[in-house]
Scaffold this motif. Structure first.
Motif, PDB file in Angstrom:
ATOM      1  N   ASP A   1       0.807  -1.220   0.000  1.00  0.00           N
ATOM      2  CA  ASP A   1       0.000   0.000   0.000  1.00  0.00           C
ATOM      3  C   ASP A   1       0.839   1.269   0.000  1.00  0.00           C
ATOM      4  OD1 ASP A   1      -2.533  -1.350   2.230  1.00  0.00           O
ATOM      5  OD2 ASP A   1      -2.311  -1.387   0.030  1.00  0.00           O
ATOM      6  N   ALA A   2       2.152   1.088   0.129  1.00  0.00           N
ATOM      7  CA  ALA A   2       2.981   2.281   0.356  1.00  0.00           C
ATOM      8  C   ALA A   2       2.977   3.198  -0.845  1.00  0.00           C
ATOM      9  CB  ALA A   2       4.411   1.861   0.677  1.00  0.00           C
ATOM     10  N   SER A   3       2.966   4.495  -0.576  1.00  0.00           N
ATOM     11  CA  SER A   3       3.033   5.462  -1.670  1.00  0.00           C
ATOM     12  C   SER A   3       4.142   6.487  -1.468  1.00  0.00           C
ATOM     13  CB  SER A   3       1.695   6.206  -1.796  1.00  0.00           C
ATOM     14  OG  SER A   3       1.425   6.820  -0.554  1.00  0.00           O
ATOM     15  N   SER A   4       4.542   6.746  -0.222  1.00  0.00           N
ATOM     16  CA  SER A   4       5.592   7.741   0.004  1.00  0.00           C
ATOM     17  C   SER A   4       6.855   7.029   0.460  1.00  0.00           C
ATOM     18  CB  SER A   4       5.155   8.749   1.059  1.00  0.00           C
ATOM     19  OG  SER A   4       5.271   8.176   2.341  1.00  0.00           O
ATOM     20  N   LEU A   5       7.954   7.740   0.410  1.00  0.00           N
ATOM     21  CA  LEU A   5       9.258   7.166   0.764  1.00  0.00           C
ATOM     22  C   LEU A   5       9.260   6.667   2.193  1.00  0.00           C
ATOM     23  CD1 LEU A   5      12.233   6.654   0.021  1.00  0.00           C
ATOM     24  CD2 LEU A   5      12.736   8.964   0.782  1.00  0.00           C
ATOM     25  N   LEU A   6       8.647   7.438   3.078  1.00  0.00           N
ATOM     26  CA  LEU A   6       8.670   7.049   4.484  1.00  0.00           C
ATOM     27  C   LEU A   6       7.843   5.779   4.701  1.00  0.00           C
ATOM     28  CD1 LEU A   6       8.508  10.513   6.251  1.00  0.00           C
ATOM     29  CD2 LEU A   6      10.397   8.902   6.256  1.00  0.00           C
TER      30      LEU A   6
ATOM     31  N   TYR B   1      10.296  12.939  -1.035  1.00  0.00           N
ATOM     32  CA  TYR B   1       9.573  12.121  -0.066  1.00  0.00           C
ATOM     33  C   TYR B   1       8.354  11.454  -0.683  1.00  0.00           C
ATOM     34  CZ  TYR B   1      12.308  13.568   3.920  1.00  0.00           C
ATOM     35  OH  TYR B   1      13.324  13.772   4.805  1.00  0.00           O
ATOM     36  N   SER B   2       7.722  12.140  -1.628  1.00  0.00           N
ATOM     37  CA  SER B   2       6.554  11.516  -2.273  1.00  0.00           C
ATOM     38  C   SER B   2       6.430  12.079  -3.676  1.00  0.00           C
ATOM     39  CB  SER B   2       5.285  11.779  -1.469  1.00  0.00           C
ATOM     40  OG  SER B   2       4.921  13.122  -1.601  1.00  0.00           O
ATOM     41  N   SER B   3       5.644  11.387  -4.482  1.00  0.00           N
ATOM     42  CA  SER B   3       5.609  11.771  -5.906  1.00  0.00           C
ATOM     43  C   SER B   3       4.887  13.083  -6.138  1.00  0.00           C
ATOM     44  CB  SER B   3       4.981  10.661  -6.742  1.00  0.00           C
ATOM     45  OG  SER B   3       3.941  10.054  -5.992  1.00  0.00           O
ATOM     46  N   ASN B   4       3.953  13.440  -5.259  1.00  0.00           N
ATOM     47  CA  ASN B   4       3.280  14.706  -5.534  1.00  0.00           C
ATOM     48  C   ASN B   4       3.886  15.881  -4.769  1.00  0.00           C
ATOM     49  OD1 ASN B   4       2.433  13.367  -3.330  1.00  0.00           O
ATOM     50  ND2 ASN B   4       0.252  13.435  -3.788  1.00  0.00           N
ATOM     51  N   ASN B   5       4.857  15.623  -3.915  1.00  0.00           N
ATOM     52  CA  ASN B   5       5.506  16.715  -3.190  1.00  0.00           C
ATOM     53  C   ASN B   5       6.887  16.971  -3.793  1.00  0.00           C
ATOM     54  OD1 ASN B   5       6.303  18.579  -1.369  1.00  0.00           O
ATOM     55  ND2 ASN B   5       5.896  17.344   0.457  1.00  0.00           N
TER      56      ASN B   5
ATOM     57  N   ILE C   1      17.650   7.962   3.784  1.00  0.00           N
ATOM     58  CA  ILE C   1      16.530   7.062   4.083  1.00  0.00           C
ATOM     59  C   ILE C   1      16.292   6.126   2.910  1.00  0.00           C
ATOM     60  CG2 ILE C   1      14.056   6.996   4.502  1.00  0.00           C
ATOM     61  CD1 ILE C   1      14.304   9.562   6.021  1.00  0.00           C
ATOM     62  N   ALA C   2      16.357   6.693   1.698  1.00  0.00           N
ATOM     63  CA  ALA C   2      16.092   5.880   0.510  1.00  0.00           C
ATOM     64  C   ALA C   2      17.131   4.777   0.368  1.00  0.00           C
ATOM     65  CB  ALA C   2      16.095   6.792  -0.713  1.00  0.00           C
ATOM     66  N   LEU C   3      18.393   5.125   0.576  1.00  0.00           N
ATOM     67  CA  LEU C   3      19.459   4.127   0.433  1.00  0.00           C
ATOM     68  C   LEU C   3      19.280   2.991   1.433  1.00  0.00           C
ATOM     69  CD1 LEU C   3      22.538   6.435  -0.163  1.00  0.00           C
ATOM     70  CD2 LEU C   3      21.508   4.851  -1.782  1.00  0.00           C
ATOM     71  N   GLU C   4      18.883   3.361   2.651  1.00  0.00           N
ATOM     72  CA  GLU C   4      18.667   2.332   3.671  1.00  0.00           C
ATOM     73  C   GLU C   4      17.530   1.405   3.238  1.00  0.00           C
ATOM     74  OE1 GLU C   4      18.619   4.462   7.494  1.00  0.00           O
ATOM     75  OE2 GLU C   4      18.226   2.511   8.409  1.00  0.00           O
ATOM     76  N   THR C   5      16.471   2.019   2.725  1.00  0.00           N
ATOM     77  CA  THR C   5      15.318   1.227   2.275  1.00  0.00           C
ATOM     78  C   THR C   5      15.713   0.290   1.129  1.00  0.00           C
ATOM     79  OG1 THR C   5      14.060   3.216   2.753  1.00  0.00           O
ATOM     80  CG2 THR C   5      12.894   1.432   1.643  1.00  0.00           C
ATOM     81  N   LEU C   6      16.464   0.829   0.162  1.00  0.00           N
ATOM     82  CA  LEU C   6      16.848   0.021  -0.997  1.00  0.00           C
ATOM     83  C   LEU C   6      17.747  -1.132  -0.580  1.00  0.00           C
ATOM     84  CD1 LEU C   6      17.420   2.888  -3.556  1.00  0.00           C
ATOM     85  CD2 LEU C   6      15.674   1.118  -3.663  1.00  0.00           C
ATOM     86  N   ALA C   7      18.667  -0.869   0.357  1.00  0.00           N
ATOM     87  CA  ALA C   7      19.523  -1.952   0.841  1.00  0.00           C
ATOM     88  C   ALA C   7      18.666  -3.033   1.494  1.00  0.00           C
ATOM     89  CB  ALA C   7      20.538  -1.398   1.831  1.00  0.00           C
ATOM     90  N   GLY C   8      17.620  -2.582   2.218  1.00  0.00           N
ATOM     91  CA  GLY C   8      16.735  -3.543   2.849  1.00  0.00           C
ATOM     92  C   GLY C   8      16.015  -4.390   1.810  1.00  0.00           C
ATOM     93  N   ILE C   9      15.568  -3.729   0.729  1.00  0.00           N
ATOM     94  CA  ILE C   9      14.863  -4.469  -0.327  1.00  0.00           C
ATOM     95  C   ILE C   9      15.779  -5.529  -0.923  1.00  0.00           C
ATOM     96  CG2 ILE C   9      13.765  -4.259  -2.588  1.00  0.00           C
ATOM     97  CD1 ILE C   9      12.927  -1.425  -1.764  1.00  0.00           C
ATOM     98  N   VAL C  10      17.028  -5.146  -1.165  1.00  0.00           N
ATOM     99  CA  VAL C  10      17.989  -6.092  -1.757  1.00  0.00           C
ATOM    100  C   VAL C  10      18.153  -7.302  -0.843  1.00  0.00           C
ATOM    101  CG1 VAL C  10      20.414  -6.391  -2.323  1.00  0.00           C
ATOM    102  CG2 VAL C  10      19.207  -4.358  -3.119  1.00  0.00           C
ATOM    103  N   SER C  11      18.246  -7.026   0.457  1.00  0.00           N
ATOM    104  CA  SER C  11      18.489  -8.151   1.370  1.00  0.00           C
ATOM    105  C   SER C  11      17.254  -9.031   1.517  1.00  0.00           C
ATOM    106  CB  SER C  11      18.945  -7.633   2.729  1.00  0.00           C
ATOM    107  OG  SER C  11      17.858  -6.996   3.367  1.00  0.00           O
ATOM    108  N   LEU C  12      16.060  -8.439   1.273  1.00  0.00           N
ATOM    109  CA  LEU C  12      14.833  -9.221   1.453  1.00  0.00           C
ATOM    110  C   LEU C  12      14.418  -9.958   0.175  1.00  0.00           C
ATOM    111  CD1 LEU C  12      12.656  -6.707   3.492  1.00  0.00           C
ATOM    112  CD2 LEU C  12      13.418  -8.937   4.279  1.00  0.00           C
ATOM    113  N   ALA C  13      15.077  -9.640  -0.935  1.00  0.00           N
ATOM    114  CA  ALA C  13      14.623 -10.236  -2.206  1.00  0.00           C
ATOM    115  C   ALA C  13      14.795 -11.750  -2.167  1.00  0.00           C
ATOM    116  CB  ALA C  13      15.413  -9.633  -3.359  1.00  0.00           C
TER     117      ALA C  13
END
Lengths: 692, 117
Positions: free
Chosen positions: A124-129, A172-176, A186-198
């Motif tokens: 459901d996520a839409s924003s970076l946070l 932070y979000s596509s409309n802001n 924050i984004a880099l941390e999230t992306l690293a998490g995605i890589v580790s969870l793949a």
């Protein structure tokens, strides 16, 4: 309660003594006490999950023992958050983060619930946070439940990557449209998490596109003092105004998660965080400690963190001021950023240079002895070539084990400014009055600058004053201090300052009063003489009143400049003013009392004469009316006149005009009435007599 | 010598005639004359005092002198009005003149007392 309050106050007192040091020193006791002060829980619990996590993580990194009730309340908060179905992904994220430190027990059913919810949140996520909290939560769960995977990792990676602006900043979000470097972390941390969870390997091309973003981020790194690197808040960062500490901290976390921190930048970033000193609030302290822990630790729990993260070693001097008098020895300490012991190494003093000079080194390259007990590297005897002065010492760290060089970052040669102080010998101090002829000395006195004696001299404008002394360093060399000044202060507080010149070790000043007469504003009188010899490397700088001189200068001519008005004490404005002496008119000369009384008596003489004359004339009261009524009126008439005269006496003595007039009015009416009656009666009587 | 004697005699004769003429004035006029003399003498004494010690409280001196002089003047007015030989004031009863005298004196002395200080 009282004890904890006292403990708190003691901590605060101790914290106030911890100052920021200009040299980057690793984490110390001051940081521990700051952590205890900033993260003191309110009745045992913290305000929010985020604060709970920050407190626990800080205590953990600093090695502070947590009180059992703190852990218990933290666990309670965490289990509440993870158990409740209304918790937001943010709450879950911070609860899980806190749990990774507190290690409370969470049962499997709860875990399943969390996983389901987080997976739903990711979709459901839409924003970076939103992505950050949900993905981050899943990564934390994975440490307990290794079989957690992210479905559609590719798609989610692309969605997060879409927030990148391409210039290093992320939105932070596509409309802001607001973007910041903080968001990049924050984004880099999230992306690293995605890589580790793949569940399966992500497309490498996707991951490699990040390199562009990371390099753009490093383009914006700021440099300071040649030693410090940090990420500042970039222009146009909108409402999300995190300071440089928070921004750099977020980026360090993100890059460490990706293991993309280049080794050559680590020391600079470490210096930035150490240069903050002891932060003033809890959030800054957490950011500082967490980032330093990231820089120091080799593993972040991400499989991608292979071998890129290196541990920086900090070299510092506990004291950069060495005193030759006290025979201080040069002491150097090497620690990791968190204050832990380094691997076996040797510190070499590569060279020592006088500050600001490019001459050759004054000392040979030598190794410092290591004292395992104190952990200090010492150079016990300073070489003879090091005299008093300010120097730049250059050190180098040499690691003993070659494999440590892959893990630790030493930063090459480190330049440290050092001050060497000592006692400067002041000899042959003399003060003399010279005559107008060359070389003729009228008075010559020795000055004892160490003692309290004061000389007393006198001169006129044809003489010269000479003050001379010799300054030598402990090693016998000539010394030129920063300030060598002679001050003459007149009794009216007008001051004159002169710089004492030197040739080699000999300092001498000759004041020719003939040329200085105008500068001194032609003020004769007593001048106090004060000598100042000072420098930062002198252990015995002095500012001494050496005596006074009575100067006899000629009279000022008409157009002579007046001395400048001396500053008035500003508070004297509110003090009492000078007493005013009133000038009264001199009282008139009054005659003597006896004379006045004599004349008073004399004034009554004519009255007596009048009464005597009346007697001689045979004045009598035979015509007084016999009629009772008339007699009464006659009496009243006289009484009335007497009353008016008495009123006049009172008027003179006591009353004022208005009171008198009031009473006079009353009396007057009475008198007129009575007078009219008696006089008309008398007139009638005499008319009757006449007609008869 | 004879002329001297005659001038002296003349003065003496003049004085005597004045004296005898004065003797026939009515008593009340003589009282008034006496009063005037008393006032003038008091004024003179005050002037002599001022001449001796200086005029420092000048207002006091003025009020003292003016009191005497004023009352003398009023007494002279009274004498004129009371004198039976004075045809001008034939119809004025002497009591009325006396009342005027008393009133004016009282007003004068009010002013004097105010100015005395």
């Amino acid at each position: 309660m009282a004890r904890s309050l006292i403990g708190f106050m003691v901590l605060l007192l101790f914290l106030s003594t911890c100052e920021a040091s200009p040299i980057y020193q690793p984490i110390s006791v001051c940081h521990r006490s700051a952590a205890l002060v900033h993260f003191s829980p309110d009745h045992g619990s913290f305000k929010s999950l985020e604060e709970t996590y920050e407190a626990l993580r800080t205590f953990d990194v600093l090695g502070i023992q947590k009180k059992p009730n703190v852990t218990a309340t933290a666990c309670r908060l965490i289990s509440e958050a993870v158990g409740s179905s209304s918790s937001t992904p943010k709450d879950l994220f911070y609860a899980l983060k806190a749990n990774s430190v507190a290690k409370c027990k969470i049962n499997d059913k709860v875990f399943q619930g969390i996983i389901t919810r987080l997976n739903a949140a990711v979709n459901d996520a839409s924003s970076l946070l939103d992505f950050h909290y949900s993905v981050g939560g899943l990564v934390l769960v994975k440490s307990s439940k290794p079989d957690v995977h992210l479905a559609n990792a590719d798609g989610i990676f692309r969605s997060v990557k879409a927030f990148s602006q391409g210039d290093g900043k992320w939105r932070y979000s596509s409309n802001n449209p607001e973007s910041s470097a903080f968001a990049a972390g924050i984004a880099l941390e999230t992306l690293a998490g995605i890589v580790s969870l793949a569940s399966s390997e992500l497309d490498q091309s996707l991951v490699s596109t990040l390199n562009n973003d990371i390099s753009k981020l490093f383009d914006s790194i700021e440099k300071y003092d040649n030693e410090v690197l940090y990420f500042d808040v970039m222009l146009g960062d909108g409402h999300d105004h995190q300071g440089p500490l928070a921004t750099t901290s977020s980026i360090v976390r993100g890059l460490t998660a990706f293991a993309a921190l280049p080794g050559n930048k680590i020391l600079g970033l470490a210096n930035f965080f150490l240069g903050v000193g002891v932060p003033g609030d809890a959030k800054d302290l957490f950011n500082q400690i967490d980032s330093l822990a990231c820089l120091e630790s080799n593993r972040q729990g991400f499989p991608l963190a292979l071998l890129m993260v290196s541990i920086p070693l900090i070299l510092f001097l506990p004291s950069t001021v060495l005193s030759l008098t006290k025979k201080d020895s040069l002491q150097v300490k090497v620690n990791t950023v968190l204050g832990l012991n380094p691997p076996p190494l040797t510190v070499k003093l590569v060279g020592a240079f006088t500050s600001g000079s490019k001459d050759a080194s004054l000392v040979e390259s030598q190794e410092l002895g290591f004292d395992a007990g104190t952990g200090l590297h010492n150079l016990n005897n300073l070489p003879k070539s090091i005299d008093v002065g300010s120097y730049t010492f250059v050190f180098e760290i040499v690691l003993h084990k070659p494999e440590d060089e892959k893990v630790y970052v030493t930063g090459g040669q480190k330049k440290v400014p050092v001050f060497v102080t000592g006692l400067i010998k002041i000899e042959n101090a003399e003060i003399a009055i010279l005559g107008s002829d060359l070389g003729s000395i009228e008075t010559q006195k020795k000055l004892d600058l160490a003692g309290q004696s004061a000389v007393s001299l006198s001169a006129n404008h044809l003489r010269k004053l000479r003050v001379s002394f010799k300054l030598t360093t402990p090693h016998g060399l000539a010394f030129n201090p920063h300030q060598v000044l002679l001050k003459l202060r007149h009794e009216s507080k007008v001051e004159h300052l002169f710089v004492v010149g030197n040739s080699g070790e000999q300092f001498e000043i000759i004041l020719n009063f003939l040329g200085l007469v105008e500068k001194f504003f032609y003020l004769s009188g007593r001048y106090d003489i004060e000598l100042t010899v000072g420098d930062v490397v002198m252990d015995n700088s002095l500012l001494r009143a050496i005596g006074h001189i009575e100067l006899d200068l000629p009279e000022p001519p008409e157009k002579a400049p007046r001395p400048p008005p001396q500053p008035v004490d500003p508070y004297s404005r509110y003090g009492p003013k000078a007493e005013i002496t009133h000038i009264f008119k001199a009282p008139e000369k009054r005659p003597q009392k006896e004379l006045s009384f004599a004349f008073l008596g004399l004034t009554f003489l004519p009255l007596l004469g009048f009464l005597f004359g009346l007697y001689r004339l045979g004045v009598n009261l035979k015509n007084f009316p016999t009629n009772t009524v008339a007699a009464t009126f006659a009496v009243l008439f006289h009484v009335g006149i007497g009353a008016v005269l008495l009123l006049y006496v009172f008027f003179w003595l006591k009353l004022d005009l208005f009171q008198t007039l009031k009473l006079l009015g009353l009396l007057g009416v009475f008198l007129v009435f009575v007078g009219h009656r008696i006089l008309s009666y008398l007139a009638a009587t005499s008319a009757k007599l006449k007609s008869a | 010598m004879a002329r001297e004697k005659s001038s002296k005699d003349n003065a003496q004769a003049l004085f005597n005639s004045l004296r005898s003429a004065y003797a026939v004035t009515p008593v009340n006029l003589k009282i008034i004359d006496l009063y005037v003399g008393f006032a003038v003498f008091t004024a003179l004494i005050q002037v002599v005092y001022m001449a001796t010690v200086g005029s420092f409280p000048f207002n006091s001196f003025l009020s003292g002198v003016l009191s005497c002089v004023g009352t003398a003047v009023l007494a002279v007015c009274l004498r004129i009005q009371v004198n039976k030989e004075n045809k001008e004031f034939k119809d004025l009863p002497p009591e009325r003149a006396f009342a005027d005298f008393v009133l004016c004196n009282l007003v004068l002395h009010l002013v004097i007392m105010n100015f005395l200080g």
